[in-house]
Scaffold this active site. Structure first.
Site, short mmCIF file in Angstrom:
data_model
loop_
_atom_site.label_atom_id
_atom_site.label_comp_id
_atom_site.label_asym_id
_atom_site.label_seq_id
_atom_site.Cartn_x
_atom_site.Cartn_y
_atom_site.Cartn_z
N HIS A 1 0.84 -1.20 0.00
CA HIS A 1 0.00 0.00 0.00
C HIS A 1 0.88 1.25 0.00
O HIS A 1 0.66 2.19 0.77
CB HIS A 1 -0.97 -0.02 1.17
CG HIS A 1 -2.10 -0.98 0.95
ND1 HIS A 1 -3.34 -0.59 0.52
CD2 HIS A 1 -2.14 -2.32 1.02
CE1 HIS A 1 -4.11 -1.65 0.38
NE2 HIS A 1 -3.40 -2.71 0.67
N TYR B 1 4.17 -4.69 9.84
CA TYR B 1 4.05 -3.25 9.66
C TYR B 1 5.18 -2.52 10.38
O TYR B 1 5.70 -1.51 9.89
CB TYR B 1 2.71 -2.75 10.20
CG TYR B 1 1.50 -3.15 9.40
CD1 TYR B 1 1.60 -3.75 8.15
CD2 TYR B 1 0.22 -2.93 9.91
CE1 TYR B 1 0.47 -4.12 7.44
CE2 TYR B 1 -0.92 -3.30 9.20
CZ TYR B 1 -0.78 -3.89 7.96
OH TYR B 1 -1.91 -4.25 7.27
#
Length: 333
Positions: free
Chosen positions: A55, A324
């Protein structure tokens, strides 16, 4: 160097909206699985300084969240109490780690919506959801293997390719892929939470929920041929134009599980007739003044919860957080 991808590979990569997880026990056996996942992303998409591993392309905006009256029936979480309004930062995004991927490319699906709530006591809590209704694999090990299968399946690979073999053995991959399409706007897409969370109310009652964000502008998608004709950055440009006219709003809902529903397997959607409780309204009012700087400093973690909310035992939550964090450390270098 980024690997040249086949069309089948690209379809699989469209699922990579969230970096997946294994259980704590599995992490103990494979302590570097989150590193392996991030490494695989960078092998496939290349390394792009200062950008997310997945993303990578997105746009940051700001606004507020106002709780609905019935939200407090489900949870004691501060931002879901009746009459409460809190500031939010949100990021809409495309899938893949390619920061220049055209918005109309099918591999930009699924699109993501991450929300950071600033709570009254100064703490923060996050929601990370996307346009994929359910996930193609259930564990971090499977997700790693999916990435490795993509990497091993070039256009000249022997048939059946490693990816074709993986897809054949994991039927949720094709089923999940069928749930996504290119939206006409970031503001005309439904966004779903693939993981379950436990909501506990003042009476001590606990229910498992999955998040759903519904656009007040209605859902509208583009046919692939139409999407391919759009400008490379049409989704971000559209959001800017909409916000110049008026706020963009979403209803945030909690889909409530019933006994027997899968709580720890993100590949299994809950039936559509499950009760949905309105948690409140997400109102987006303006873009961040500096999108690149804002995106770089923001870290959204699915497991960053607050009192009244707890992660389920879904093994994907912990690895999403871990991966992440690895990605954040690398883009901060």
């Amino acid at each position: 160097m980024r690997r040249s991808l086949t069309s089948v590979s690209l379809i699989a990569l469209g699922f990579l909206t969230t970096t997946l997880a294994v259980s704590p026990a599995a992490l103990a056996q494979e302590p570097q699985v989150e590193e392996q996942i991030v490494d695989a992303f960078q092998q496939l998409f290349g390394k792009h300084a200062g950008e997310r591993t997945n993303h990578a392309k997105g746009i940051v905006a700001e606004g507020e969240f106002q709780a609905a009256q019935q939200a407090a029936d489900l949870t004691t979480a501060a931002h879901f109490q009746t009459g409460t309004t809190v500031p939010v930062k949100v990021r809409f995004s495309n899938a893949t780690g390619i920061p220049t991927l055209p918005d109309g490319d099918p591999n930009a699906n699924p699109h993501g919506l991450a929300v950071k709530f600033s709570l009254p006591d100064g703490a923060e809590t996050d929601i990370v959801i996307n346009s994929l209704k359910f996930f193609p694999v259930a564990t971090g090990a499977e997700f790693r293997d999916l990435l490795l299968a993509v990497a091993a399946s070039g256009p000249n690979s022997p048939k059946p390719t490693k990816l074709e073999q993986f897809v054949a053995a994991h039927p949720a991959v094709a089923k999940a892929g069928a749930t996504v399409a290119t939206p006409e706007s970031f503001a005309t897409e439904n966004y779903f939470g693939i993981n379950a969370f436990a909501f506990t109310n003042k009476a001590g009652e606990t229910r498992f929920i999955r998040y759903v964000a519904e656009p007040l502008a209605g859902v509208s998608h583009l046919a692939p041929a139409d999407a391919a004709k759009r400008a490379p950055d049409f989704l971000s440009e559209d959001l800017a134009a909409r916000l110049a006219r008026e706020p963009v709003r979403f209803r945030l809902l909690a889909q409530v599980a019933e006994p027997g529903d899968a709580i720890t397997d993100a590949t299994i959607p809950w039936p559509e007739d499950r009760r949905r409780v309105e948690l409140g309204t997400l109102t987006i009012t303006k873009l961040a003044a500096d999108n690149k700087a804002a995106a770089k400093e923001l870290l959204f973690l699915p497991g960053n919860v607050t009192d009244g909310i707890a992660p389920s035992d879904d093994p994907l939550i912990a690895i999403r957080d871990a991966a992440y964090a690895v990605s954040f450390s690398r883009r901060s270098e």
